[in-house]
Scaffold this motif. Sequence first.
Motif, PDB file in Angstrom:
ATOM      1  N   GLN A 175      -6.346   5.062  -3.388  1.00  0.00           N
ATOM      2  CA  GLN A 175      -5.775   3.843  -3.956  1.00  0.00           C
ATOM      3  C   GLN A 175      -6.854   2.934  -4.548  1.00  0.00           C
ATOM      4  OE1 GLN A 175      -2.278   2.231  -1.740  1.00  0.00           O
ATOM      5  NE2 GLN A 175      -2.745   3.808  -0.221  1.00  0.00           N
TER       6      GLN A 175
ATOM      7  N   LEU B 165       0.844  -1.195   0.000  1.00  0.00           N
ATOM      8  CA  LEU B 165       0.000   0.000   0.000  1.00  0.00           C
ATOM      9  C   LEU B 165       0.877   1.243   0.000  1.00  0.00           C
ATOM     10  CD1 LEU B 165      -2.635  -1.135   2.659  1.00  0.00           C
ATOM     11  CD2 LEU B 165      -2.999  -0.974   0.197  1.00  0.00           C
ATOM     12  N   ASN B 166       0.471   2.265  -0.753  1.00  0.00           N
ATOM     13  CA  ASN B 166       1.232   3.511  -0.822  1.00  0.00           C
ATOM     14  C   ASN B 166       1.027   4.308   0.467  1.00  0.00           C
ATOM     15  OD1 ASN B 166       2.209   6.147  -1.423  1.00  0.00           O
ATOM     16  ND2 ASN B 166       1.935   5.751  -3.597  1.00  0.00           N
TER      17      ASN B 166
END
Length: 680
Positions: free
Chosen positions: A125, A116-117
Amino acid sequence: MIGYTRSVADSDPAAPLLAVSGLRVAIGGAAAPVRPVAGIDLSLRAGETFALLGESGCGKSMTALAIARLLPDGGRIEGGSLRLAGEDLLAFSEARMRTVRGGRIGMVFQEPGTSLNPVMTVYTQIAEVLARHRGLRGAAARAEARRLLEAVGIPDAERRLDDYPFQFSGGMKQRVMIAMALAGEPELLIADEPTTALDVTIQAQVLDLLARLQRERGMALLLITHDLGVVARMADRVGVMYAGELIETGERAAFFASPLHPYSRKLFAALPDGAQRGRPLDALAGSVPALDAAFAGCRFASRCPQVFERCRHEAPDWRQRGGQAVRCHLYDDAENLPAAAGGAAAALAAPRTHSDAPLLEVQGLQVHFPVRKGLLRRTVGQVRAVDGVGLALRAGRTLALVGESGCGKTTVGKAVLQLIAASGGTVRFDGREVAGQDAAALRPLRRAVQMVFQDPFASLNPRMTIGEIIEEGMVALGVGGNAGERARRVDALLERIGLSAAMRHRYPHEFSGGQRQRIAIARALAVEPRVIVCDEPTSALDVSVQAQLLNLMRELQHELGLAYLFITHNLAVVEYLAHDVAVMYLGRIVEQGPAERVLAAPAHPYTRMLMAAVPRIETPQAVGGAPPPAGELPSPLAPPAGCHFHPRCPKADERCRREYPPATALAGGHEVRCHWPEIH
């Protein structure tokens, strides 16, 4: 239920959704390529779960990446075919594959924290997937993102859309990953070790979630794992992979009733449980061979207990045995598989006796972290990570500290070692108080009590050789004499943990995960400790490497009289290794006592919940059976009033909501804190 677009394969239920034939993958230059996938054949129907099982390094994840055409730099598909609902994926351009990935094929990766960013909200996202694969934007995208979070069981979904990944627990991050994978309405979901680092309750919730969503959407699920309990709970069919090849396939029930390949049988023999207590596990020696060399015969020959000359020179063909298929020469002419040679070694002789006085004693231990806000950084609250813990550890024994992630187990270990300051309570080693002492006074403790961390790669200095890493503690604490004597001790330690003294000049990145954990144990042993605090030392290891490590720990305890404080959420390891168990919930011990009593007859509802959440190979029919554990661990910043467990407890009443339960002594040194204990 989220909407589902039916695939082409739905028109013919017998047709495979995914058909993989002769898949071969190479990484690196033509001179000496690594071939992690060497001719894989498998098929997967809509609504079916196929579990790909094997040790780390067998090629499972690379198979999944090849199916999605997500190979790393330098990787290429050398041959074979990949068909999704009859369409040749290898004929697709990269632009067309981008419409397939995240759309028709969804992926859930092993580590959500790195997938996950961290600088993008959860909604941003998910919205990327919705815009790319379903053309949804604006209010429609937000509404669908909220429905996805609700579908994966995240409460208060509308508010949490605007949170960042760091604001979610490990289990919640994995659910977000699943929601993102489902956003494109995939026909095939690839889940790569989706529960490896999760504790048993979150693992049970994630597995139940995957099974429910699969039923609702009719997805095919390719599940990659090394956990036989997860396979037993989830799979319809099983494929065992070794050194780039499939070596056994079959229906789940047939596979668990009678695994055919010697490698499969060794995986089962290496599983720890209470029945093996007091005996070494039948660990598989060695490791998966390097995949950059040509193989003349069976790839398992160098580790097989039933190897004969033909195995070393001729690769075996597939043989059918009822509903199973196996690749092994033992089945070429024989009607039945010969009995496995050898087996687990005999139990160790009784260890020498030790004093009954506690070597390490903790009473009323508290670790509170202040929460500060505002310009002046005023304290507005306290995170009660550890809130009145009492433990006693004796020489030559293992005390297992178990509980969910976030309950405070690791904080207890660090406070015992004085790596973090305690807010209250006492820590006595060999009868002497160590809490609050200065550095000089703590030097004896530093030598006598060592720690083995969960992630050996993060705890070993990448710029030092392993010889230097092991010797560093001896130099700092004045142990081992002169340089020559220290070097001889390092060599002896490396040989003792199953490595070669010639490896002392290598660096940590040159070793496997299991070998790095052994090096971490050697570093702890170098200063001749009496207690080792082990923080989840086996959580990321596959079953064969785990068995090797547990055998080593038992042998060292027997020979040296070591005491272990073993922090874990793996109850199968606890059943096998621990003499005593303490169950921790939200900073407090809720049940403790001898392992055979606590695990055989748990009195606290939380302990029973942990035991029920463990996927076991003895009960593969339990898929979708017992409901998953309720709720999430509350925040230690604002623990519930009364008994902390009452919001999740099926037996809670008004008294539980009002009063924290006192300690109740049961028979045989068993103690529980519950208003309504289950007394057997």
